[in-house]
Write an enzyme that holds these catalytic residues in place. Structure first.
Site, short mmCIF file in Angstrom:
data_model
loop_
_atom_site.label_atom_id
_atom_site.label_comp_id
_atom_site.label_asym_id
_atom_site.label_seq_id
_atom_site.Cartn_x
_atom_site.Cartn_y
_atom_site.Cartn_z
N HIS A 1 0.82 -1.22 0.00
CA HIS A 1 0.00 0.00 0.00
C HIS A 1 0.86 1.28 0.00
O HIS A 1 0.78 2.06 -0.95
CB HIS A 1 -1.01 -0.04 1.15
CG HIS A 1 -1.67 1.27 1.44
ND1 HIS A 1 -2.47 1.91 0.52
CD2 HIS A 1 -1.62 2.09 2.53
CE1 HIS A 1 -2.89 3.05 1.04
NE2 HIS A 1 -2.39 3.18 2.25
N HIS B 1 3.77 6.80 5.61
CA HIS B 1 2.55 7.46 6.11
C HIS B 1 1.72 6.62 7.07
O HIS B 1 0.99 7.17 7.88
CB HIS B 1 1.69 7.97 4.94
CG HIS B 1 0.81 6.94 4.31
ND1 HIS B 1 1.22 6.18 3.23
CD2 HIS B 1 -0.45 6.52 4.60
CE1 HIS B 1 0.25 5.36 2.90
NE2 HIS B 1 -0.77 5.54 3.71
N ASP C 1 -20.58 16.98 -24.36
CA ASP C 1 -19.14 16.85 -24.17
C ASP C 1 -18.73 15.45 -23.73
O ASP C 1 -17.70 15.26 -23.11
CB ASP C 1 -18.61 17.91 -23.19
CG ASP C 1 -19.38 17.90 -21.89
OD1 ASP C 1 -20.32 17.11 -21.75
OD2 ASP C 1 -19.02 18.69 -21.00
N GLU D 1 0.99 5.20 12.75
CA GLU D 1 -0.33 4.79 13.21
C GLU D 1 -0.43 3.27 13.39
O GLU D 1 -1.01 2.79 14.33
CB GLU D 1 -1.39 5.28 12.21
CG GLU D 1 -2.82 5.07 12.64
CD GLU D 1 -3.25 5.96 13.81
OE1 GLU D 1 -2.42 6.79 14.26
OE2 GLU D 1 -4.39 5.82 14.28
N ASP D 2 0.18 2.52 12.47
CA ASP D 2 -0.06 1.07 12.44
C ASP D 2 1.08 0.22 13.01
O ASP D 2 0.95 -0.99 13.12
CB ASP D 2 -0.33 0.60 10.99
CG ASP D 2 -1.61 1.22 10.45
OD1 ASP D 2 -2.39 1.75 11.26
OD2 ASP D 2 -1.82 1.17 9.22
N ASP E 1 -3.09 8.43 -0.96
CA ASP E 1 -3.44 7.34 -0.04
C ASP E 1 -4.88 6.88 -0.33
O ASP E 1 -5.16 5.70 -0.50
CB ASP E 1 -3.30 7.87 1.40
CG ASP E 1 -3.75 6.87 2.45
OD1 ASP E 1 -3.47 5.67 2.27
OD2 ASP E 1 -4.35 7.30 3.45
MN MN Z 1 -2.69 4.53 3.99
#
Ligand code: MN
Length: 729
Positions: free
Chosen positions: A53, A77, A266, A81-82, A144
């Site tokens: 990811h 990123h 269009d 957090e993880d 993300d």
């Molecule tokens: Mn992410």
């Protein structure tokens, strides 16, 4: 690192090489290694290794032309957090900038919302932008989200829908505002695919089959255009693109605007990209020569760029076969901006320093544009908005449930609580910001998660000093209205006290009847039911004393004038003792009368007026009937100096016991009454007794029995007082 991770690393480096820019490969490599290591053992919903990811997010960031720090941050990123990696570690190993980017993306990620309504989505978008103090945070967050949307089929269905809705309402509009068209369109198409799969399939079908012939025709048209232009403008560099409108774009016209597929002009477009602006207009002329333009479909976004910096000429024409299509004409530079938006304006530069003034200006400018998106198209509007002081920006904070609360800069927790709901505000006992207790004067900052702690305990309410802590009018009005409803007896006492204080300050001295009459008038004029309502309104601050005072002053002046100013009413014959109370300069044993208009009392500065045949009348020096400058009076010689003969003044000390309901403010009312009657108070004592009553013992000086009686009468009129007794003499 396993083989797969090594292979992916090589792919990343190849991609960087293809970009043809100088990158900080060391930084990116280090970020890649930490990413793989920290996430090792973690799996995505898809079953892949987790690092896939961030690796893909980094690839999107590279495609957008972002710098090395953004690439490193996109790899890292999800690490804070993880995994167990602290932000301090990122800061130490990768530098402050990368750490700030990672922190920004992490914080936004914690705020997971399923938006509830249009306005909420709008606040959210603004909040996310405000949180991305460095606009790169937002771009990484978009990348993300884009990768998560590309792989969303793996997550549970409800989560698919929630994330898609949030993408459509919050993230795609941000991509639009930042001018990153491919990201915007892909986010929208993926979101629609999961929110309305039936319609999505229908449009796909229409595009694939029904329009197959048309695409063939358009291919021919494109060839004809190319030939004609190369013939007419042989030395001009040009590029051609055939383009089909995004599915979401068609969806909006078909399902939200109710148009038929064939009515969408269009759906097909041919894009011509060239070198200069002059060439753009030349090409436009040739196109209108080749094809019949549809009226009112020409748009010049070159002279008037869209707020997201988009520039191009648009015109819709009809082919010989009767098929309408759009032609877009722009320069290569404009095309670059249209595809990369803000990212294109991210002038490629390693290590942007803080004093890069131009960058700061550009970011401020962008933020302004984003905030003023509604004023689309008008350049002068944009220029004006850039000038708006940045300090007028709002702050955005969220409740633990994810509701965004939008407040002006400087707002406190009190404002936040009342902005949620009055019922939350009045029951507030404290607040937590990001899980930690803060004082209620805490200033709200963008991105904070604020939990208001409340109580259900009866009788709890806001405190009056919240009025000075609250910043917003909304909160102040709600606090005021609470006091209005919940504290009526106190408000009445406070209002009454204020009126009496102002009256005595302004020398207004009505008789009881007059007082009631005037205040009743005032109350009904201001649409209050009665005098008590007027007191209450004054007490809670619903009306200002200044609103009622001028009129009453006028009324008072009128009435005192009407009662024949210079005439002395013979209230009582001045007894020998009393006549000695006043000394009139240069006159012995004259008849002295206290004038009724201003009723001077011992201690007041006074002046005498020689009347015709009724002795000397005594006025307060500042009485309305006394000229300010005696020398300019009609008959200055009749005004004479007068003093109180304090040494001989007769009075007697008296003690009263006042029985009252024990309510807030009763003592203040007693003291105010004494002050207004100019009664000297020697001592006062209040004590509560059984059954909720209280006894106030007060020792005063009275001039006579009559005087004492009138004092007693006044005291008995105070609210809650039911008996007044004299206990000595
Ligand atoms: Mn992410």
């Amino acid at each position: 690192m396993n083989d797969a991770a090594k292979r992916d690393y090589n792919e990343l480096i190849e991609k960087l090489n293809r970009q043809g820019e100088a990158y900080d490969i060391k930084l990116i490599t280090k970020a890649y290694e930490l990413c793989v290591e920290a996430h090792s053992g973690q799996k995505r919903w898809t079953g892949e290794e987790y690092y896939i990811h961030p690796f893909n997010v980094a690839k999107i960031i590279i495609s957008l032309g972002m710098d090395s720090q953004s690439i490193a941050a996109s790899l890292l990123h999800d690490v804070v957090e993880d995994t167990k990696t602290p932000i301090e570690y990122i800061k130490r190993e990768f530098g402050e900038d990368v750490a700030l980017l990672v922190d920004g993306v992490t914080k936004i990620g914690r705020l997971s919302f399923v938006s509830k309504e249009q306005q909420q989505a709008e606040s959210l978008r603004k909040m996310l932008i405000a949180m991305g103090q460095d606009i790169r945070v937002i771009i990484i967050k978009l990348a993300d989200r884009l990768h998560n949307m590309r792989t969303i089929d793996a997550v549970p269905e409800q989560k698919q829908r929630d994330t898609s809705l949030e993408t459509l309402e919050v993230y795609a509009p941000i991509a639009h505002r930042l001018g990153i068209r491919p990201v915007k369109e892909e986010l929208e198409d993926l979101a629609i695919k999961h929110l309305d799969p039936v319609a999505y399939a229908e449009i796909e079908e229409l595009l694939q089959h029904r329009s197959h012939d048309r695409e063939q025709i358009l291919d021919d048209i494109e060839t004809r255009i190319e030939e004609r232009l190369k013939e007419t403008m042989p030395n001009v560099k040009m590029a051609f693109q055939g383009r089909v409108k995004s599915i979401h774009g068609i969806y909006r016209k078909m399902y939200l605007q109710g148009k038929d597929f064939d009515e969408i002009y269009d759906v097909y477009a041919i894009r011509i990209i060239t070198d200069t602006v002059a060439d753009c207009y030349n090409i436009l002329g040739i196109m209108h020569d080749m094809f019949r333009p549809i009226p009112n479909r020409f748009k010049d976004y070159i002279s008037t760029p869209k707020p997201n910096m988009y520039q191009s000429l648009h015109t819709t024409v009809i082919s010989r076969e009767g098929i309408p299509f759009e032609i877009q004409i722009r320069t290569f530079e404009m095309h670059h901006t249209a595809e990369f938006g803000i990212a294109a304006h991210w002038k490629y530069k390693e290590g942007i320093t803080e004093d890069d003034k131009k960058m700061q200006d550009r970011l401020a400018w962008i933020r302004q544009i984003l905030d003023n998106q509604e004023s689309s198209g008008d350049v002068s509007e944009i220029v004006r908005s850039i000038k708006v002081d940045l300090s007028q920006e709002d702050v955005f904070a969220v409740t633990p449930k994810g509701d965004v609360i939008n407040l002006p800069v400087g707002s406190t927790v009190v404002d936040f609580a009342f902005a949620i709901h009055s019922a939350v505000g009045v029951r507030m006992v404290g607040a937590k910001v990001d899980g930690k207790i803060v004082p209620i004067s805490h200033e709200v900052k963008t991105g904070e998660v604020i939990e208001i702690l409340t109580t259900n305990q009866a009788g709890h309410g806001p405190s009056r000093d919240w009025m000075s802590i609250a910043v917003t009018n909304q909160a102040k009005a709600k606090i005021r209205s609470w006091f209005k409803k919940e504290k009526r007896p106190e408000n009445i006492a406070a209002g009454k006290l204020e009126i009496e204080r102002e009256f005595s300050k302004n020398g207004i001295n009505f008789s009881d009847e007059e007082y009631n009459e005037i205040l009743s008038d005032t109350a009904s004029r201001l649409r209050f039911a009665d005098i008590e309502e007027l007191y209450a309104a004054l007490g809670y601050g619903g009306i200002s004393i200044n609103k009622i005072l001028p009129r009453i002053k006028d009324e008072y002046a009128k009435r005192t004038k009407a009662s024949k100013p210079m005439e002395i009413t013979e209230i009582k014959p001045i007894a020998s003792k009393s006549s000695e109370g006043v000394i009139v300069e240069g006159i012995d044993n004259c008849l002295i009368k206290i004038s009724k208009c201003c009723a001077p009392l011992p201690g007041d500065e006074i002046i005498g007026f020689i009347t015709r045949g009724h002795g000397v009348s005594i006025h307060k020096r500042d009485c309305n009937n006394v000229p300010t400058d005696i020398s300019k009076a009609a008959e200055p010689e009749r005004w004479i100096k007068a003093y109180w003969n304090t040494s001989q003044r007769d009075s007697f000390v008296s003690t009263l016991q006042i029985y009252s309901v024990d309510r807030d403010g009763v003592l203040i009312d007693v003291m105010t009454t004494m002050q207004n009657m100019r009664v000297a108070v020697h001592s006062v004592n209040a004590r509560p007794v059984k059954s909720g009553n209280c006894i106030i013992t007060i020792t005063i000086s009275a001039e006579s029995v009559e005087h004492l009686r009138s004092i007693t009468q006044k005291l008995e009129k105070i609210k809650g007082v039911f008996n007044v007794e004299r206990i000595n003499q």
